[in-house]
Design a protein around this motif. Structure first.
Motif, PDB file in Angstrom:
ATOM      1  N   ALA A  60      96.971  20.553  55.033  1.00 45.76           N
ATOM      2  CA  ALA A  60      96.280  19.565  54.936  1.00 45.76           C
ATOM      3  C   ALA A  60      94.969  19.270  55.341  1.00 45.76           C
ATOM      4  CB  ALA A  60      97.160  18.281  55.247  1.00 45.76           C
ATOM      5  N   GLY A  61      94.699  20.131  56.650  1.00 45.90           N
ATOM      6  CA  GLY A  61      93.554  20.071  57.355  1.00 45.90           C
ATOM      7  C   GLY A  61      92.727  21.121  56.503  1.00 45.90           C
ATOM      8  N   GLN A  62      93.127  22.236  56.219  1.00 47.74           N
ATOM      9  CA  GLN A  62      92.324  23.123  55.425  1.00 47.74           C
ATOM     10  C   GLN A  62      91.758  22.551  54.239  1.00 47.74           C
ATOM     11  OE1 GLN A  62      94.701  26.515  54.862  1.00 47.74           O
ATOM     12  NE2 GLN A  62      94.393  27.444  56.878  1.00 47.74           N
ATOM     13  N   PHE A  63      92.643  21.811  53.327  1.00 42.36           N
ATOM     14  CA  PHE A  63      92.418  20.797  52.125  1.00 42.36           C
ATOM     15  C   PHE A  63      91.342  20.211  52.325  1.00 42.36           C
ATOM     16  CE2 PHE A  63      92.970  17.732  49.099  1.00 42.36           C
ATOM     17  CZ  PHE A  63      92.786  18.389  47.903  1.00 42.36           C
ATOM     18  N   ILE A  64      91.522  19.211  53.450  1.00 42.37           N
ATOM     19  CA  ILE A  64      90.143  18.261  53.838  1.00 42.37           C
ATOM     20  C   ILE A  64      89.046  18.928  54.136  1.00 42.37           C
ATOM     21  CG2 ILE A  64      89.656  16.373  55.484  1.00 42.37           C
ATOM     22  CD1 ILE A  64      92.733  15.650  55.360  1.00 42.37           C
ATOM     23  N   SER A  65      89.036  20.100  54.839  1.00 41.04           N
ATOM     24  CA  SER A  65      87.807  20.715  55.214  1.00 41.04           C
ATOM     25  C   SER A  65      87.108  21.235  53.929  1.00 41.04           C
ATOM     26  CB  SER A  65      88.141  21.829  56.273  1.00 41.04           C
ATOM     27  OG  SER A  65      88.676  21.263  57.351  1.00 41.04           O
ATOM     28  N   ILE A  66      87.942  22.057  53.026  1.00 42.13           N
ATOM     29  CA  ILE A  66      87.422  22.548  51.699  1.00 42.13           C
ATOM     30  C   ILE A  66      86.782  21.225  50.959  1.00 42.13           C
ATOM     31  CG2 ILE A  66      88.093  23.613  49.691  1.00 42.13           C
ATOM     32  CD1 ILE A  66      89.984  25.044  51.397  1.00 42.13           C
ATOM     33  N   ILE A  67      87.426  20.293  50.615  1.00 33.66           N
ATOM     34  CA  ILE A  67      86.998  19.175  49.853  1.00 33.66           C
ATOM     35  C   ILE A  67      85.681  18.645  50.434  1.00 33.66           C
ATOM     36  CG2 ILE A  67      87.331  16.862  49.045  1.00 33.66           C
ATOM     37  CD1 ILE A  67      88.792  18.885  47.592  1.00 33.66           C
ATOM     38  N   LEU A  68      85.648  18.284  51.688  1.00 39.54           N
ATOM     39  CA  LEU A  68      84.242  17.976  52.330  1.00 39.54           C
ATOM     40  C   LEU A  68      83.229  19.004  52.167  1.00 39.54           C
ATOM     41  CD1 LEU A  68      85.800  15.939  55.471  1.00 39.54           C
ATOM     42  CD2 LEU A  68      84.841  15.063  53.407  1.00 39.54           C
ATOM     43  N   GLY A  69      83.454  20.210  52.750  1.00 41.52           N
ATOM     44  CA  GLY A  69      82.806  21.156  52.290  1.00 41.52           C
ATOM     45  C   GLY A  69      81.786  21.295  50.924  1.00 41.52           C
ATOM     46  N   LEU A  70      82.819  21.228  49.938  1.00 40.29           N
ATOM     47  CA  LEU A  70      82.271  21.253  48.567  1.00 40.29           C
ATOM     48  C   LEU A  70      81.518  19.940  48.256  1.00 40.29           C
ATOM     49  CD1 LEU A  70      85.600  22.433  46.428  1.00 40.29           C
ATOM     50  CD2 LEU A  70      83.501  23.733  46.858  1.00 40.29           C
ATOM     51  N   LEU A  71      81.938  18.886  48.794  1.00 42.52           N
ATOM     52  CA  LEU A  71      81.013  17.702  48.603  1.00 42.52           C
ATOM     53  C   LEU A  71      79.637  17.947  49.322  1.00 42.52           C
ATOM     54  CD1 LEU A  71      83.483  14.495  49.072  1.00 42.52           C
ATOM     55  CD2 LEU A  71      82.304  15.211  47.053  1.00 42.52           C
ATOM     56  N   GLY A  72      79.712  18.647  50.447  1.00 40.95           N
ATOM     57  CA  GLY A  72      78.119  18.667  51.082  1.00 40.95           C
ATOM     58  C   GLY A  72      77.595  19.516  50.279  1.00 40.95           C
ATOM     59  N   ILE A  73      78.211  20.757  49.486  1.00 41.29           N
ATOM     60  CA  ILE A  73      77.200  21.492  48.720  1.00 41.29           C
ATOM     61  C   ILE A  73      76.672  20.982  47.387  1.00 41.29           C
ATOM     62  CG2 ILE A  73      77.669  23.523  47.249  1.00 41.29           C
ATOM     63  CD1 ILE A  73      79.651  24.770  49.200  1.00 41.29           C
ATOM     64  N   ILE A  74      77.805  20.260  47.087  1.00 39.39           N
ATOM     65  CA  ILE A  74      77.183  19.249  45.645  1.00 39.39           C
ATOM     66  C   ILE A  74      76.139  18.351  46.039  1.00 39.39           C
ATOM     67  CG2 ILE A  74      77.952  17.275  44.210  1.00 39.39           C
ATOM     68  CD1 ILE A  74      81.034  18.841  44.227  1.00 39.39           C
ATOM     69  N   PHE A  75      76.229  17.588  47.148  1.00 39.03           N
ATOM     70  CA  PHE A  75      75.172  16.636  47.511  1.00 39.03           C
ATOM     71  C   PHE A  75      73.931  17.308  47.886  1.00 39.03           C
ATOM     72  CE2 PHE A  75      78.369  13.441  48.373  1.00 39.03           C
ATOM     73  CZ  PHE A  75      77.930  12.467  47.337  1.00 39.03           C
ATOM     74  N   THR A  76      73.969  18.617  48.427  1.00 37.86           N
ATOM     75  CA  THR A  76      72.639  19.357  48.633  1.00 37.86           C
ATOM     76  C   THR A  76      71.865  19.888  47.420  1.00 37.86           C
ATOM     77  OG1 THR A  76      73.616  20.107  50.924  1.00 37.86           O
ATOM     78  CG2 THR A  76      71.913  21.261  50.004  1.00 37.86           C
ATOM     79  N   CYS A  77      73.071  20.306  46.464  1.00 37.47           N
ATOM     80  CA  CYS A  77      72.336  20.783  45.283  1.00 37.47           C
ATOM     81  C   CYS A  77      71.772  19.534  44.515  1.00 37.47           C
ATOM     82  CB  CYS A  77      73.384  21.034  44.227  1.00 37.47           C
ATOM     83  SG  CYS A  77      74.300  22.811  45.008  1.00 37.47           S
ATOM     84  N   LEU A  78      72.179  18.347  44.717  1.00 40.99           N
ATOM     85  CA  LEU A  78      71.636  17.064  44.039  1.00 40.99           C
ATOM     86  C   LEU A  78      70.203  16.653  44.758  1.00 40.99           C
ATOM     87  CD1 LEU A  78      74.606  14.563  43.569  1.00 40.99           C
ATOM     88  CD2 LEU A  78      73.052  15.539  41.817  1.00 40.99           C
ATOM     89  N   LEU A  79      70.099  17.139  46.258  1.00 42.45           N
ATOM     90  CA  LEU A  79      68.748  16.967  46.652  1.00 42.45           C
ATOM     91  C   LEU A  79      67.779  17.917  46.043  1.00 42.45           C
ATOM     92  CD1 LEU A  79      69.746  16.600  50.658  1.00 42.45           C
ATOM     93  CD2 LEU A  79      68.397  14.961  49.128  1.00 42.45           C
ATOM     94  N   ILE A  80      68.471  19.169  45.871  1.00 41.77           N
ATOM     95  CA  ILE A  80      67.170  20.179  45.239  1.00 41.77           C
ATOM     96  C   ILE A  80      66.895  19.802  43.824  1.00 41.77           C
ATOM     97  CG2 ILE A  80      67.141  22.413  44.671  1.00 41.77           C
ATOM     98  CD1 ILE A  80      68.890  23.089  46.953  1.00 41.77           C
ATOM     99  N   TYR A  81      67.938  19.251  43.039  1.00 44.34           N
ATOM    100  CA  TYR A  81      67.523  18.893  41.797  1.00 44.34           C
ATOM    101  C   TYR A  81      66.748  17.595  41.652  1.00 44.34           C
ATOM    102  CZ  TYR A  81      68.694  16.904  37.193  1.00 44.34           C
ATOM    103  OH  TYR A  81      68.710  16.371  36.050  1.00 44.34           O
ATOM    104  N   ALA A  82      66.963  16.588  42.450  1.00 44.26           N
ATOM    105  CA  ALA A  82      66.085  15.804  42.496  1.00 44.26           C
ATOM    106  C   ALA A  82      64.569  15.776  42.940  1.00 44.26           C
ATOM    107  CB  ALA A  82      66.344  14.479  43.448  1.00 44.26           C
ATOM    108  N   GLY A  83      64.447  16.848  43.866  1.00 42.51           N
ATOM    109  CA  GLY A  83      63.193  17.339  44.300  1.00 42.51           C
ATOM    110  C   GLY A  83      62.465  17.972  43.267  1.00 42.51           C
ATOM    111  N   PHE A  84      63.445  18.743  42.442  1.00 46.22           N
ATOM    112  CA  PHE A  84      62.572  19.507  41.298  1.00 46.22           C
ATOM    113  C   PHE A  84      62.026  18.609  40.290  1.00 46.22           C
ATOM    114  CE2 PHE A  84      63.333  21.582  37.084  1.00 46.22           C
ATOM    115  CZ  PHE A  84      62.363  22.654  37.499  1.00 46.22           C
TER     116      PHE A  84
END
Length: 128
Positions: A60-84
């Motif tokens: 469960a801990g590994q799953f939660i860490s993976i999900i939160l990591g993926l969300l961080g990557i998605i929001f970082t990509c959205l930041l780059i997309y918005a800047g572009f």
């Protein structure tokens, strides 16, 4: 500044950046207990021993860490997309407003995700 001076400074900076790996002093990679490899093996052995006692909690801990990591990557990509989008708006106010809205919401999402990850790490380290 003269164009030649700018080019010379850029060349100097790039050459310094490319020469940085030559100044790395790596640690000894022998398998003694104090070497990084020995420490990693010790951690792997200790985690293997305790994984059976709380396997569901570990997964469960590994799953939660993976999900939160993926969300961080998605929001970082959205930041780059918005800047572009903002940089390529070419003065169109509607495109700039859309880019600002995307930038604002992605920053809010990234802050929420980082906060959730910090709370999760606190809970995982001290309470579980």
């Amino acid at each position: 500044m003269n164009k030649k001076v700018k080019q010379l400074l850029l060349l100097l900076c790039l050459s310094l950046l490319l020469s940085l790996p030559y100044f790395v002093f790596a640690a000894d990679t022998s398998t003694s207990e104090n070497s990084p490899l020995g420490k990693m093996q010790k951690v792997a052995e200790s985690s293997y021993e305790t994984a059976d006692s709380g396997a569901l909690m570990t997964y469960a801990g590994q799953f939660i860490s993976i999900i939160l990591g993926l969300l961080g990557i998605i929001f970082t990509c959205l930041l780059i997309y918005a800047g572009f989008n903002w940089m390529t708006a070419a003065g169109d106010t509607d495109d700039v407003k859309k880019a600002k809205l995307t930038l604002r919401t992605s920053i809010i999402g990234l802050v929420i995700t980082i906060s959730a990850y910090a709370i999760w790490r606190f809970i995982a380290a001290y309470i579980i």
